[in-house]
Design an enzyme around this catalytic site. Sequence first.
Site, short mmCIF file in Angstrom:
data_model
loop_
_atom_site.label_atom_id
_atom_site.label_comp_id
_atom_site.label_asym_id
_atom_site.label_seq_id
_atom_site.Cartn_x
_atom_site.Cartn_y
_atom_site.Cartn_z
N THR A 90 40.36 47.54 50.23
CA THR A 90 39.35 46.50 50.01
C THR A 90 38.06 46.89 50.72
O THR A 90 38.12 47.54 51.77
CB THR A 90 39.88 45.16 50.59
N ARG A 104 47.50 36.11 40.71
CA ARG A 104 47.41 36.06 42.18
C ARG A 104 45.97 36.32 42.64
O ARG A 104 45.31 37.25 42.19
CB ARG A 104 48.34 37.12 42.78
N GLY A 109 43.71 36.70 46.28
CA GLY A 109 43.82 36.83 47.73
C GLY A 109 42.68 36.14 48.45
O GLY A 109 42.02 35.24 47.91
N ASP A 110 42.44 36.56 49.67
CA ASP A 110 41.41 35.93 50.51
C ASP A 110 39.99 36.39 50.16
O ASP A 110 39.02 35.67 50.43
CB ASP A 110 41.68 36.25 51.98
N GLY A 140 43.08 42.82 54.47
CA GLY A 140 44.47 42.75 54.94
C GLY A 140 45.30 41.87 54.04
O GLY A 140 44.95 41.64 52.88
N1 ASP Z 1 42.71 41.12 51.40
C1 ASP Z 1 42.96 41.71 50.12
C2 ASP Z 1 43.80 40.75 49.29
O1 ASP Z 1 44.71 40.17 49.83
C3 ASP Z 1 43.66 43.03 50.19
C4 ASP Z 1 43.22 43.99 51.26
O2 ASP Z 1 42.27 43.74 51.98
O3 ASP Z 1 43.83 45.07 51.38
O4 ASP Z 1 43.56 40.65 48.13
#
Ligand code: ASP
Length: 328
Positions: free
Chosen positions: A196, A224, A226-227, A248
């Site tokens: 990311t 899905r 994510g954050d 993360g």
């Molecule tokens: N935070 C990202 C997500 O959960 C993935 C990552 O940062 O590796 O989509």
Amino acid sequence: MLRFQIAFTIVAFACASALAAEKENQMKFGMVIHGGAGTIERGEMTPPKEQAYRAGLEQALKAGYVVLERGASSLDAVEAAVRVLEDNPLFNAGKGAVFTHQGTNELDASIMDGKTLNAGAVAAVQHIRNPISLARLVMEKSPHVMLVGEGAEAFGKQMGVPFVDQKYFYTEERWQALQKAKASPTPVSDKDRHGTVGAVALDKAGNLAAATSTGGITNKQFGRVGDSPIIGAGTYANNETCAVSCTGDGEYFIRIDVAHDVSAMMQYRKMPVKEAAQAAIAKVGKLGGGGGLIAIDRNGHFAMPFNTSGMYRGHVGPDGKIQIEIYR
Ligand code: ASP
């Protein structure tokens, strides 16, 4: 008379130092970027691969620095840096996005302006070449903060942003990571999903901005999110505190609202950016999550904590000197 002279001297001194402080503040600017946190072991990295990652990060920092140096906004700078990383197949954003369980690519991005608290985000887009620029358009040209899926793409069409076929996002490494993840009895290793990207910046006018873009996590299930596109979780910026971009295990970052948590600790508890950033990552770790973040405050102080073995990261200040780090 003497009393008047003393008073005059004190006032003159106060004005001069206020002016000097303001000038110094105006001279402060800088940018911090990340290219994802995860299991990044020195032993498994070949010198050419490491060189390629470093060059990619450097190119992004340069793109942001040029913008800041000429006095343009931190918003322009973070968008410019993230676009460079989105176009680089090494990072899990834009071109290098990871694959979903179904073998598609679904991209998320968000951007926030610390001066106005305006924000824009897109999630689960499949044909947008640079999701970060679409997120910015959502912020500036729509009455909304977040658009998802087909709706986000319909808005992108109206805005005339470049579209790409899903084939554009194919990279052999990410495809193999999906096959490995599907064959593995345990949930996907973070080795196969880091990458990311994000940028935070302070400009010469003292304004902060943050941007994050991702393909999410390898083998993610339908729909899905994510954050990364969630304001307050993966991205946050407020001129009163700091600008933050996270990377993360999104499921953990959402539940802790990590990016806003850093800002809140600075605002309510008067914590310096380094301590607040570290404390937020400790909360993620305590819950069982892995990852990291980058944060910069309005004085140009920054932090890059992570609880994984590595995080692609780098920063640049007013002198233009670029620093890149990968491992712990
Ligand atoms: N935070 C990202 C997500 O959960 C993935 C990552 O940062 O590796 O989509």
